[in-house]
Design a protein around this motif. Structure first.
Motif: not given
Length: 122
Positions: A15-44
């Motif tokens: 049960t703890s391993s189920v929550y671990l990926p979501s906890a890690i994802a919550a801490s990195t969502t801002s940079s992940t969203e930024m990188l996804i936006t960059l991939a869509e708008t500025d591939p260079v």
């Protein structure tokens, strides 16, 4: 009893391993969203970041830490790194010192010598 403890520990581990990926994802969502936006708008820019990631992952970590989740700051930092690496190093040092200073806030030291439950010891 021993089987019960093993089963209980397995259930807790699963049960703890189920929550671990979501906890890690919550801490990195801002940079992940930024990188996804960059991939869509500025591939260079993504290619430039990829080159840094392959050659110097620690440097990439510093850049992402300085930029936070702001794509504009990220691009400005990359430009600064390419045009003036010494100034970029100074910014990293300043940011690290600022972070360290925030972590080591000094609290006033009070002496409790000679005091026992509100009474003065002699």
């Amino acid at each position: 009893m021993n089987k019960y403890i093993k089963v209980l520990s397995m259930v807790l581990a699963l049960t703890s391993s189920v929550y671990l990926p979501s906890a890690i994802a919550a801490s990195t969502t801002s940079s992940t969203e930024m990188l996804i936006t960059l991939a869509e708008t500025d591939p260079v820019l993504v290619d430039r970041l990829n080159d840094i990631a392959l050659n110097d992952p620690k440097l990439l970590k510093k850049i992402l830490k300085l930029a936070g989740s702001d794509a504009t700051q990220l691009e400005r930092l990359l430009n600064l790194l390419e045009n003036d690496p010494e100034t970029f190093d100074k910014l990293v040092t300043i940011k690290d010192a600022e972070t360290t200073q925030e972590l080591t806030v000094e609290e006033p030291m009070y002496s409790t010598f000679g005091i026992d439950d509100g009474d003065i010891m002699q």
